[in-house]
Design a protein around this motif. Structure first.
Motif, PDB file in Angstrom:
ATOM      1  N   ASP A  88       0.875  -1.168   0.000  1.00  0.00           N
ATOM      2  CA  ASP A  88       0.000   0.000   0.000  1.00  0.00           C
ATOM      3  C   ASP A  88       0.913   1.218   0.000  1.00  0.00           C
ATOM      4  O   ASP A  88       1.225   1.786   1.050  1.00  0.00           O
ATOM      5  N   ILE A  89       1.361   1.598  -1.178  1.00  0.00           N
ATOM      6  CA  ILE A  89       2.413   2.600  -1.320  1.00  0.00           C
ATOM      7  C   ILE A  89       2.000   3.928  -0.702  1.00  0.00           C
ATOM      8  O   ILE A  89       2.785   4.566   0.001  1.00  0.00           O
ATOM      9  N   GLY A  90       0.750   4.351  -0.962  1.00  0.00           N
ATOM     10  CA  GLY A  90       0.307   5.631  -0.453  1.00  0.00           C
ATOM     11  C   GLY A  90       0.371   5.707   1.061  1.00  0.00           C
ATOM     12  O   GLY A  90       0.876   6.685   1.616  1.00  0.00           O
ATOM     13  N   ALA A  91      -0.136   4.670   1.742  1.00  0.00           N
ATOM     14  CA  ALA A  91      -0.136   4.677   3.206  1.00  0.00           C
ATOM     15  C   ALA A  91       1.286   4.648   3.755  1.00  0.00           C
ATOM     16  O   ALA A  91       1.605   5.347   4.726  1.00  0.00           O
ATOM     17  N   ARG A  92       2.145   3.843   3.143  1.00  0.00           N
ATOM     18  CA  ARG A  92       3.528   3.755   3.610  1.00  0.00           C
ATOM     19  C   ARG A  92       4.260   5.068   3.410  1.00  0.00           C
ATOM     20  O   ARG A  92       5.006   5.527   4.288  1.00  0.00           O
ATOM     21  N   LEU A  93       4.043   5.698   2.272  1.00  0.00           N
ATOM     22  CA  LEU A  93       4.714   6.958   1.985  1.00  0.00           C
ATOM     23  C   LEU A  93       4.188   8.064   2.891  1.00  0.00           C
ATOM     24  O   LEU A  93       4.955   8.915   3.367  1.00  0.00           O
ATOM     25  N   GLU A  94       2.886   8.051   3.157  1.00  0.00           N
ATOM     26  CA  GLU A  94       2.313   9.058   4.055  1.00  0.00           C
ATOM     27  C   GLU A  94       2.920   8.934   5.443  1.00  0.00           C
ATOM     28  O   GLU A  94       3.212   9.940   6.103  1.00  0.00           O
ATOM     29  N   THR A 114      13.837   7.323  -2.154  1.00  0.00           N
ATOM     30  CA  THR A 114      12.591   6.869  -1.539  1.00  0.00           C
ATOM     31  C   THR A 114      12.085   5.600  -2.220  1.00  0.00           C
ATOM     32  O   THR A 114      11.616   4.670  -1.550  1.00  0.00           O
ATOM     33  N   ALA A 115      12.186   5.548  -3.543  1.00  0.00           N
ATOM     34  CA  ALA A 115      11.757   4.355  -4.284  1.00  0.00           C
ATOM     35  C   ALA A 115      12.580   3.142  -3.878  1.00  0.00           C
ATOM     36  O   ALA A 115      12.047   2.045  -3.679  1.00  0.00           O
ATOM     37  N   GLU A 116      13.884   3.355  -3.719  1.00  0.00           N
ATOM     38  CA  GLU A 116      14.757   2.249  -3.318  1.00  0.00           C
ATOM     39  C   GLU A 116      14.419   1.793  -1.897  1.00  0.00           C
ATOM     40  O   GLU A 116      14.385   0.592  -1.614  1.00  0.00           O
ATOM     41  N   GLN A 117      14.169   2.753  -1.019  1.00  0.00           N
ATOM     42  CA  GLN A 117      13.812   2.434   0.364  1.00  0.00           C
ATOM     43  C   GLN A 117      12.523   1.621   0.433  1.00  0.00           C
ATOM     44  O   GLN A 117      12.398   0.697   1.246  1.00  0.00           O
ATOM     45  N   LEU A 129       3.814  11.062  -4.736  1.00  0.00           N
ATOM     46  CA  LEU A 129       4.254  12.354  -4.216  1.00  0.00           C
ATOM     47  C   LEU A 129       3.514  13.504  -4.900  1.00  0.00           C
ATOM     48  O   LEU A 129       3.194  14.512  -4.266  1.00  0.00           O
ATOM     49  N   THR A 130       3.232  13.337  -6.193  1.00  0.00           N
ATOM     50  CA  THR A 130       2.453  14.353  -6.910  1.00  0.00           C
ATOM     51  C   THR A 130       1.050  14.450  -6.321  1.00  0.00           C
ATOM     52  O   THR A 130       0.517  15.555  -6.124  1.00  0.00           O
ATOM     53  N   ARG A 131       0.447  13.305  -6.030  1.00  0.00           N
ATOM     54  CA  ARG A 131      -0.881  13.289  -5.409  1.00  0.00           C
ATOM     55  C   ARG A 131      -0.832  13.953  -4.035  1.00  0.00           C
ATOM     56  O   ARG A 131      -1.721  14.735  -3.675  1.00  0.00           O
ATOM     57  N   MET A 132       0.229  13.668  -3.264  1.00  0.00           N
ATOM     58  CA  MET A 132       0.334  14.237  -1.927  1.00  0.00           C
ATOM     59  C   MET A 132       0.657  15.725  -1.981  1.00  0.00           C
ATOM     60  O   MET A 132       0.292  16.468  -1.068  1.00  0.00           O
ATOM     61  N   HIS A 133       1.312  16.147  -3.044  1.00  0.00           N
ATOM     62  CA  HIS A 133       1.524  17.578  -3.252  1.00  0.00           C
ATOM     63  C   HIS A 133       0.171  18.270  -3.426  1.00  0.00           C
ATOM     64  O   HIS A 133      -0.069  19.350  -2.869  1.00  0.00           O
ATOM     65  N   GLY A 134      -0.726  17.637  -4.169  1.00  0.00           N
ATOM     66  CA  GLY A 134      -2.062  18.191  -4.363  1.00  0.00           C
ATOM     67  C   GLY A 134      -2.856  18.251  -3.070  1.00  0.00           C
ATOM     68  O   GLY A 134      -3.752  19.090  -2.924  1.00  0.00           O
ATOM     69  N   ARG A 135      -2.536  17.385  -2.128  1.00  0.00           N
ATOM     70  CA  ARG A 135      -3.230  17.366  -0.830  1.00  0.00           C
ATOM     71  C   ARG A 135      -2.536  18.251   0.199  1.00  0.00           C
ATOM     72  O   ARG A 135      -2.996  18.369   1.329  1.00  0.00           O
ATOM     73  N   GLY A 136      -1.419  18.857  -0.173  1.00  0.00           N
ATOM     74  CA  GLY A 136      -0.727  19.759   0.747  1.00  0.00           C
ATOM     75  C   GLY A 136       0.224  19.073   1.709  1.00  0.00           C
ATOM     76  O   GLY A 136       0.705  19.700   2.655  1.00  0.00           O
ATOM     77  N   LEU A 137       0.524  17.786   1.475  1.00  0.00           N
ATOM     78  CA  LEU A 137       1.414  17.062   2.387  1.00  0.00           C
ATOM     79  C   LEU A 137       2.885  17.339   2.104  1.00  0.00           C
ATOM     80  O   LEU A 137       3.720  17.243   3.012  1.00  0.00           O
ATOM     81  N   VAL A 138       3.216  17.624   0.858  1.00  0.00           N
ATOM     82  CA  VAL A 138       4.593  17.925   0.483  1.00  0.00           C
ATOM     83  C   VAL A 138       4.598  19.080  -0.512  1.00  0.00           C
ATOM     84  O   VAL A 138       3.570  19.417  -1.099  1.00  0.00           O
ATOM     85  N   GLU A 139       5.775  19.661  -0.701  1.00  0.00           N
ATOM     86  CA  GLU A 139       5.954  20.752  -1.662  1.00  0.00           C
ATOM     87  C   GLU A 139       7.100  20.386  -2.590  1.00  0.00           C
ATOM     88  O   GLU A 139       8.159  19.945  -2.130  1.00  0.00           O
ATOM     89  N   ALA A 230      -3.895  14.115   8.545  1.00  0.00           N
ATOM     90  CA  ALA A 230      -2.991  12.964   8.556  1.00  0.00           C
ATOM     91  C   ALA A 230      -2.211  12.909   9.863  1.00  0.00           C
ATOM     92  O   ALA A 230      -2.045  11.836  10.466  1.00  0.00           O
ATOM     93  N   LEU A 231      -1.725  14.051  10.321  1.00  0.00           N
ATOM     94  CA  LEU A 231      -0.984  14.093  11.579  1.00  0.00           C
ATOM     95  C   LEU A 231      -1.873  13.721  12.763  1.00  0.00           C
ATOM     96  O   LEU A 231      -1.483  12.924  13.631  1.00  0.00           O
ATOM     97  N   LEU A 232      -3.081  14.282  12.806  1.00  0.00           N
ATOM     98  CA  LEU A 232      -3.984  14.002  13.920  1.00  0.00           C
ATOM     99  C   LEU A 232      -4.414  12.542  13.925  1.00  0.00           C
ATOM    100  O   LEU A 232      -4.509  11.917  14.982  1.00  0.00           O
TER     101      LEU A 232
END
Length: 292
Positions: A88-94, A114-117, A129-139, A230-232
């Motif tokens: 579950d790449i999204g959950a692990r990356l989050e 990150t891909a190697e990890q 990461l592009t999806r998470m950028h859209g959600r404001g999690l990363v820049e 996500a943090l909460l």
């Protein structure tokens, strides 16, 4: 064993259905292809397999939908079924992003490292990461990577204050547009399972915000909501707040079903303010002493 693109997409879609809630992408072949930055063909193969296994369904208009009966299905699945859904790449990356954020300083994620990890392809990591950028999690910062902002107590408390004001307004605006069938479904998803284990589905908040119809309220949560939620949620699941939050959701939902909006408002305010202990818990997770 290295998986091909269609297998990887199938795994991630199955995990998304298992989690329930709204997927972070539209369920069309084109939208999925754009999300994963691949051609239509591997998406079609993955979707056909998930339709065959009934993880995905088609509604009366022929559109793809997630099968709600499959939510949580992997919890009691065989080890082999769990293994198929493990990436579950999204959950692990989050989780990686949250852990980096809790260090309290700006850090950068690089796609290749990150891909190697994570043991996946760089294309998959970039898409997430592009999806998470859209959600404001990363820049995204050119030539440096993906910036993860540091967590701060003051930032979270300020967010909770504004969240309370705007979400209570959303509830007021949404009152005439609520659907009992949706509220009942959410109530069921926040009720303990057959073994009495607490369950939580926080899509109640997104539902109220959407039904408010106010583009400024929706804009605020689109820009700032995902990171803080996500943090909460991370703090709640890592602590002993799950059963309490689930009960609070049920109190809000039952009041809405009863059309007792004054009570729903009180319950919603109490629920949001109860998130403050999670801020202290996040500080503890980060190894920082909470302020008096």
């Amino acid at each position: 064993m290295k998986r091909n693109l269609s297998q990887q997409i199938e795994l991630e879609l199955r995990a998304a259905v298992n989690r329930g809630g709204q997927p972070p992408f539209r369920l069309t072949l084109l939208a999925l292809a754009e999300h994963y930055e691949v051609s239509i063909q591997p998406v079609r193969i993955a979707v056909d397999q998930l339709l065959k296994e009934q993880w995905l369904l088609r509604n009366t208009q022929g559109r793809l939908i997630m099968n709600p009966d499959k939510k949580g299905a992997l919890a009691g699945a065989s080890p082999s079924a769990k293994a198929r859904a493990k990436p579950d790449i999204g959950a692990r990356l989050e989780e990686i992003i949250i852990q980096r954020s809790l260090k309290g300083e700006d850090v950068f994620l690089r796609e290749e490292e990150t891909a190697e990890q994570m043991g996946v392809g760089r294309t998959i990591v970039r898409a997430e990461l592009t999806r998470m950028h859209g959600r404001g999690l990363v820049e995204h910062v050119p030539r440096r990577g993906w910036r993860v902002g540091g967590y701060s107590e003051s930032r979270m408390l300020e967010y909770l204050e504004i969240r309370e004001t705007l979400e209570l307004k959303a509830l007021e605006l949404a009152q005439e547009h609520l659907e009992d069938k949706v509220l009942e479904r959410l109530l069921k998803r926040n009720s303990p399972d057959a073994k009495g284990k607490p369950r939580i589905d926080d899509s109640l908040h997104a539902y109220l915000i959407k039904r408010s119809g106010n583009r400024f309220i929706m804009g605020f949560f689109d820009q700032h909501g995902a990171y803080h939620a996500a943090l909460l949620n991370y703090a709640s699941l890592a602590g002993s707040f799950l059963a309490e939050m689930s009960e609070q959701h049920r109190d809000i939902l039952q009041a809405l079903l009863d059309r007792d909006f004054a009570k729903a408002r009180r319950n919603l305010r109490r629920h949001i303010r109860s998130q403050r202990p999670n801020v202290a818990h996040l500080l503890k997770l980060a190894g920082v002493e909470a302020k008096a």
